[in-house]
Design a protein around this motif. Sequence first.
Motif, PDB file in Angstrom:
ATOM      1  N   GLN A   1       0.820  -1.200   0.000  1.00  0.00           N
ATOM      2  CA  GLN A   1       0.000   0.000   0.000  1.00  0.00           C
ATOM      3  C   GLN A   1       0.859   1.257   0.000  1.00  0.00           C
ATOM      4  N   LEU A   2       2.025   1.175   0.615  1.00  0.00           N
ATOM      5  CA  LEU A   2       2.926   2.318   0.578  1.00  0.00           C
ATOM      6  C   LEU A   2       3.515   2.522  -0.809  1.00  0.00           C
ATOM      7  N   ILE A   3       3.774   1.406  -1.485  1.00  0.00           N
ATOM      8  CA  ILE A   3       4.402   1.498  -2.805  1.00  0.00           C
ATOM      9  C   ILE A   3       3.396   1.902  -3.876  1.00  0.00           C
ATOM     10  N   ARG A   4       2.172   1.303  -3.856  1.00  0.00           N
ATOM     11  CA  ARG A   4       1.186   1.583  -4.897  1.00  0.00           C
ATOM     12  C   ARG A   4       0.588   2.973  -4.688  1.00  0.00           C
ATOM     13  N   LYS A   5       0.712   3.810  -5.680  1.00  0.00           N
ATOM     14  CA  LYS A   5       0.192   5.163  -5.609  1.00  0.00           C
ATOM     15  C   LYS A   5      -1.284   5.173  -5.954  1.00  0.00           C
ATOM     16  N   PRO A   6      -2.069   6.038  -5.315  1.00  0.00           N
ATOM     17  CA  PRO A   6      -3.519   6.045  -5.560  1.00  0.00           C
ATOM     18  C   PRO A   6      -3.851   6.495  -6.986  1.00  0.00           C
ATOM     19  N   ASP A   7      -4.941   5.944  -7.512  1.00  0.00           N
ATOM     20  CA  ASP A   7      -5.408   6.317  -8.858  1.00  0.00           C
ATOM     21  C   ASP A   7      -6.205   7.607  -8.792  1.00  0.00           C
ATOM     22  N   PRO A   8      -6.124   8.446  -9.837  1.00  0.00           N
ATOM     23  CA  PRO A   8      -7.018   9.602  -9.916  1.00  0.00           C
ATOM     24  C   PRO A   8      -8.439   9.150 -10.243  1.00  0.00           C
ATOM     25  N   ASP A   9      -9.370  10.074 -10.286  1.00  0.00           N
ATOM     26  CA  ASP A   9     -10.755   9.758 -10.663  1.00  0.00           C
ATOM     27  C   ASP A   9     -10.808   9.605 -12.179  1.00  0.00           C
ATOM     28  N   TRP A  10     -10.792   8.340 -12.602  1.00  0.00           N
ATOM     29  CA  TRP A  10     -10.703   8.081 -14.050  1.00  0.00           C
ATOM     30  C   TRP A  10     -11.927   8.587 -14.807  1.00  0.00           C
ATOM     31  N   SER A  11     -13.094   8.647 -14.170  1.00  0.00           N
ATOM     32  CA  SER A  11     -14.270   9.158 -14.869  1.00  0.00           C
ATOM     33  C   SER A  11     -14.099  10.635 -15.217  1.00  0.00           C
ATOM     34  N   VAL A  12     -13.418  11.390 -14.334  1.00  0.00           N
ATOM     35  CA  VAL A  12     -13.143  12.796 -14.623  1.00  0.00           C
ATOM     36  C   VAL A  12     -12.156  12.910 -15.782  1.00  0.00           C
ATOM     37  N   ILE A  13     -11.111  12.082 -15.751  1.00  0.00           N
ATOM     38  CA  ILE A  13     -10.139  12.079 -16.852  1.00  0.00           C
ATOM     39  C   ILE A  13     -10.835  11.712 -18.170  1.00  0.00           C
ATOM     40  N   HIS A  14     -11.743  10.733 -18.117  1.00  0.00           N
ATOM     41  CA  HIS A  14     -12.475  10.302 -19.312  1.00  0.00           C
ATOM     42  C   HIS A  14     -13.283  11.458 -19.895  1.00  0.00           C
ATOM     43  N   GLY A  15     -13.938  12.228 -19.027  1.00  0.00           N
ATOM     44  CA  GLY A  15     -14.713  13.365 -19.510  1.00  0.00           C
ATOM     45  C   GLY A  15     -13.831  14.474 -20.067  1.00  0.00           C
ATOM     46  N   GLN A  16     -12.705  14.771 -19.380  1.00  0.00           N
ATOM     47  CA  GLN A  16     -11.810  15.828 -19.855  1.00  0.00           C
ATOM     48  C   GLN A  16     -11.146  15.468 -21.175  1.00  0.00           C
ATOM     49  N   LEU A  17     -10.949  14.188 -21.416  1.00  0.00           N
ATOM     50  CA  LEU A  17     -10.300  13.754 -22.650  1.00  0.00           C
ATOM     51  C   LEU A  17     -11.146  14.059 -23.878  1.00  0.00           C
ATOM     52  N   LYS A  18     -12.443  14.296 -23.701  1.00  0.00           N
ATOM     53  CA  LYS A  18     -13.318  14.620 -24.829  1.00  0.00           C
ATOM     54  C   LYS A  18     -13.183  16.069 -25.280  1.00  0.00           C
ATOM     55  N   GLY A  19     -12.514  16.898 -24.464  1.00  0.00           N
ATOM     56  CA  GLY A  19     -12.322  18.286 -24.856  1.00  0.00           C
ATOM     57  C   GLY A  19     -11.432  18.387 -26.083  1.00  0.00           C
ATOM     58  N   LYS A  20     -11.707  19.388 -26.896  1.00  0.00           N
ATOM     59  CA  LYS A  20     -10.945  19.554 -28.133  1.00  0.00           C
ATOM     60  C   LYS A  20      -9.480  19.820 -27.828  1.00  0.00           C
ATOM     61  N   GLY A  21      -8.578  19.030 -28.416  1.00  0.00           N
ATOM     62  CA  GLY A  21      -7.144  19.165 -28.207  1.00  0.00           C
ATOM     63  C   GLY A  21      -6.619  18.456 -26.980  1.00  0.00           C
ATOM     64  N   ALA A  22      -7.486  17.781 -26.223  1.00  0.00           N
ATOM     65  CA  ALA A  22      -7.047  17.120 -24.994  1.00  0.00           C
ATOM     66  C   ALA A  22      -6.250  15.865 -25.307  1.00  0.00           C
ATOM     67  N   THR A  23      -5.176  15.628 -24.537  1.00  0.00           N
ATOM     68  CA  THR A  23      -4.379  14.404 -24.642  1.00  0.00           C
ATOM     69  C   THR A  23      -4.104  13.885 -23.239  1.00  0.00           C
ATOM     70  N   LEU A  24      -3.778  12.613 -23.138  1.00  0.00           N
ATOM     71  CA  LEU A  24      -3.450  12.038 -21.825  1.00  0.00           C
ATOM     72  C   LEU A  24      -2.197  12.667 -21.238  1.00  0.00           C
ATOM     73  N   LYS A  25      -1.273  13.060 -22.087  1.00  0.00           N
ATOM     74  CA  LYS A  25      -0.033  13.663 -21.586  1.00  0.00           C
ATOM     75  C   LYS A  25      -0.319  14.994 -20.892  1.00  0.00           C
ATOM     76  N   VAL A  26      -1.169  15.830 -21.521  1.00  0.00           N
ATOM     77  CA  VAL A  26      -1.500  17.124 -20.917  1.00  0.00           C
ATOM     78  C   VAL A  26      -2.294  16.922 -19.628  1.00  0.00           C
ATOM     79  N   LEU A  27      -3.246  15.991 -19.643  1.00  0.00           N
ATOM     80  CA  LEU A  27      -4.037  15.726 -18.440  1.00  0.00           C
ATOM     81  C   LEU A  27      -3.172  15.176 -17.312  1.00  0.00           C
ATOM     82  N   HIS A  28      -2.138  14.376 -17.670  1.00  0.00           N
ATOM     83  CA  HIS A  28      -1.227  13.868 -16.640  1.00  0.00           C
ATOM     84  C   HIS A  28      -0.424  15.002 -16.008  1.00  0.00           C
ATOM     85  N   GLU A  29      -0.011  15.969 -16.839  1.00  0.00           N
ATOM     86  CA  GLU A  29       0.747  17.100 -16.301  1.00  0.00           C
ATOM     87  C   GLU A  29      -0.105  17.898 -15.318  1.00  0.00           C
ATOM     88  N   GLU A  30      -1.377  18.128 -15.650  1.00  0.00           N
ATOM     89  CA  GLU A  30      -2.257  18.855 -14.735  1.00  0.00           C
ATOM     90  C   GLU A  30      -2.493  18.066 -13.454  1.00  0.00           C
TER      91      GLU A  30
END
Length: 515
Positions: free
Chosen positions: A80-109
């Motif tokens: 549990q110390l080693i495994r890092k928590p996951d973000p809210d993937w449903s939010v990432i899924h919704g943001q990815l639909k924005g025009k010009g959105a990429t996983l790399k940019v969303l990861h940076e944010e």
Amino acid sequence: MAGHLMVNRRIDMRQIRQVLRLAHETDLSQRAIARSLRISRDSVRDYLMRAAALNVRWPLPDEMDDATLEARLFPTAALQLIRKPDPDWSVIHGQLKGKGATLKVLHEEYAQDNPHALKLSQFCHRFRAWQKSLKRYLRQTHVAGERVFVDYAGPTMEIVDVPTGTVRTAQIFVGVMGGSSYTYAEAHWSQKLPDWIAAHVRMFEFFGAVPHVIVCDNLKSAVTKASRTEPEINATYQHLGEHYNCVIIPARPRKPGDKAKAEGGVLLVERWILFRLRKRRFTSLGELNEAIRQLLDDLNQRPFQKLPGSRRSTFESLDLPAMNALPLRPFECVEFWRVRVGPDGFINVDGRPYTVPRALTRQVIELRLTANVIELLHGGRRVGSMPRTPGTEPVVDPAHLTPTERYFATWTADIELKWAAASGQSTHEFLAARLAECSHKEQGYRVAGALKKIEREVGSARLDAACKVAISHGARAIKNIRSILTHGLDSLPPAGTVQEAAFEHPNIRGPGYYH
């Protein structure tokens, strides 16, 4: 390595057993063991050090299965110390639909706000794994406000005409926004062009905005020639796209995956709307559409199962801000026909003949038809227009005729009598008597034309004198006027004899004979 083991437990635990066996039963070095098992040397060293520190010996006891071995070598607290928590993937899924959105940019944010953020590779890997838990049509990535998918439902709805008892079937049109799955549905009588176009207009009004792309099926109202690479869009449908500033992209033939969102929307409409209305009896199209609209609102407000919000809330927050505004001027349905002008200079629209300019006789022209206007296009240029009216009688525009045809089309007895009065009193009296005997316009046209020809030959004074003599002797034929001018009174019949007029013979020539 612990995080990696959590993902592929069975394979990695088998490798650990092989590492312990080879280390204790053979003389192989750690490098040779790593090469044999196709893993890194650091992994081999890590496994052996963990086993030595926890006094795990080979051969392992029979009761130590993979789960027990993993618990010894990789305690839960450490995992549990080693495994890092996951973000809210449903939010990432919704943001990815924005025009010009990429996983790399969303990861940076995401990393900026989280000091224990996942690395980019793990971020992408875990997001793809989460996506696989969704339904197929939700896994597709649609840019916000970009596309609407349109199609017809397979089932139809029956509408009963109460006075006659006649049953008619209504077609169900369905439109689905790509980003939010916001759905529109309506019933109309057919899949023909006017209904198809009107459904799009009402759909855009329902959305309150216009998407950038329309993805449609290959029905004739939308595509005149289907093609995988260069489909030919119906001219009227293309005109609608130009008016609303959107692009029409038909799905490829026999590729339903190109409009999978529409297929899913149709299925939802069939299950949540049409099936629930199957036992109701409708007596008008408006009554059916009112029932559809009520259930449609319920469908769009129904919460998603695996995503936050509903179709309506997602549409308002995601699609609507990215869509184009509705044009100020309402769309007027325009049809484009290609026709060949007949040898008589007429075209046929709605069973009614219309004239066109004589220069276009036998030419192929394009008609731009609205509810009230017929526009003539030739060589890409507008060459004329006329009102579109109901009826079967020919519509003749004098501007489209030759001078002779125009004169005949606008000819009246009053025009000829006005000319005769200017030529002479006897000429006027003679022509008035002859026109009174005529039962058809063409007969009067020929008599007047013959007198005008004589006037051009001999002058108005001699014509008037000849008419005076003919009246006094009861002569009634045009040939009597010519005989008087040529041979004098001796050519006249006895007074009181009525002669048949030459123009009344059934084999007389047409209106173009006299010039």
